[in-house]
Motif scaffolding. Sequence first.
Motif, PDB file in Angstrom:
ATOM      1  N   HIS A 198      23.026  28.490  36.083  1.00 38.51           N
ATOM      2  CA  HIS A 198      22.705  29.326  34.820  1.00 38.51           C
ATOM      3  C   HIS A 198      22.457  28.158  33.714  1.00 38.51           C
ATOM      4  CE1 HIS A 198      24.703  33.278  36.436  1.00 38.51           C
ATOM      5  NE2 HIS A 198      23.502  33.126  36.480  1.00 38.51           N
ATOM      6  N   GLU A 227      24.852  27.443  30.745  1.00 39.37           N
ATOM      7  CA  GLU A 227      26.147  27.254  30.856  1.00 39.37           C
ATOM      8  C   GLU A 227      26.525  25.678  31.042  1.00 39.37           C
ATOM      9  OE1 GLU A 227      27.570  29.626  33.896  1.00 39.37           O
ATOM     10  OE2 GLU A 227      26.583  31.668  33.125  1.00 39.37           O
ATOM     11  N   ARG A 237      19.913  31.487  30.522  1.00 32.01           N
ATOM     12  CA  ARG A 237      20.608  31.961  31.712  1.00 32.01           C
ATOM     13  C   ARG A 237      19.602  31.776  32.993  1.00 32.01           C
ATOM     14  NH1 ARG A 237      24.969  34.959  33.537  1.00 32.01           N
ATOM     15  NH2 ARG A 237      24.617  36.122  35.308  1.00 32.01           N
ATOM     16  N   HIS A 239      30.764  27.577  37.325  1.00 31.04           N
ATOM     17  CA  HIS A 239      29.942  28.226  36.124  1.00 31.04           C
ATOM     18  C   HIS A 239      30.742  28.180  34.792  1.00 31.04           C
ATOM     19  CE1 HIS A 239      26.890  30.627  38.245  1.00 31.04           C
ATOM     20  NE2 HIS A 239      27.393  30.090  39.129  1.00 31.04           N
ATOM     21  N   GLU A 248      34.714  30.158  37.406  1.00 33.50           N
ATOM     22  CA  GLU A 248      34.110  30.259  35.668  1.00 33.50           C
ATOM     23  C   GLU A 248      35.248  29.835  35.179  1.00 33.50           C
ATOM     24  OE1 GLU A 248      31.567  31.953  34.719  1.00 33.50           O
ATOM     25  OE2 GLU A 248      30.641  33.644  36.355  1.00 33.50           O
TER      26      GLU A 248
HETATM   27 ZN   LIG Z   1      26.876  31.592  35.402  1.00 31.22          ZN
END
Ligand SMILES: [Zn+2]
Length: 340
Positions: free
Chosen positions: A66, A69, A108, A152, A219
């Motif tokens: 993404h 990020e 994104r 992420h 994440e």
């Molecule tokens: Zn992501």
Amino acid sequence: VIEDSQIEMVRPESFREFVSSVAAGSHADVRLVLGASPSGARVASPVRIVRAATDGPTLFVMSGVHGDEAGGPLGLRLFMDELGDRLTAGTLIACFVANVPAFEHRARCSLWDATDLVRVWPGRPDGTVTEQIANGLATVVRENAEALVDLHCGTPALAENWVLYANSRSPIDTIDEAVETRSLDLAKAFGADQIIRGHPWLTTVSAFGSLGVPTILAEIGGGPDWYANHESYLTQMSQGLSGVLAHLGMANPPSIPRSAGDQFDIAQELIAGQVDGLWQPVVRPGDQVTVGQEVGAFVNPATGHRSLVIAQAEGTVMNPMCTWPHVEPRQWLAAVGVRA
Ligand SMILES: [Zn+2]
């Protein structure tokens, strides 16, 4: 400084051959050609291949799936800088920016096709640019990697600290038991506040797990406190990757092992509907909530009216949470998890 023109361009079909040409105990920087822009320009991801002196498994780490990020590419960069000559066995492949168009667009998804890379694995060779990227990365991972880590972080609105792993509770239920076990072991070795088993989205772990590759998606960090805490988020990512290397027998254990984290299934997602004011959560990640309890509210600044957002499940408030009051329609606000 390496001039871009000196760096070799490698296509997914010939990547395996290229990796085997890198001498043991050395490394190579390449551009992995994954697709073409609408004007026909080459879309190529920066990749480093590090081969230890001894044979062992191949770990593929990617970040920048993404484009908005920034934490993933910075965390992977820190890890690679700190790695030095610590790789004792196997091959590490680091793809710093998996989704080059989205990264360049600071969004994104690529603005060229508005397609989310994590929702289109394993892509199509003749598809849109994002589908081409998905197809190229899936080819390289399937043909080269014994394990995959997808890094992420939250966007400016979303603070996160969790790891997903390939398992049969996710939407694709064709993941075999051995892949699930190995994916959970990778998640524990990475370490985060929460490990998520059941989650209702098609994403990297379901897609690559069903291709037979043990996979985790981490994440880590994000949200409005990024500037106060980015060093600890990036350190966590680097330590997490060191933990994965040690687990795979590719490096010695890190001096500071992380705790694995508690395991959860998602019981309820709280997602914004039509925006009605400014989001103010009243719970924090890790809090316990019961059915009917207020999780937060949208506050109308003109009238003071509070539109409550209510928990429909009993459990633990998960950690991604929307922590910035300006909320877009369909924005994730929070989730309630139950211990797995
Ligand atoms: Zn992501």
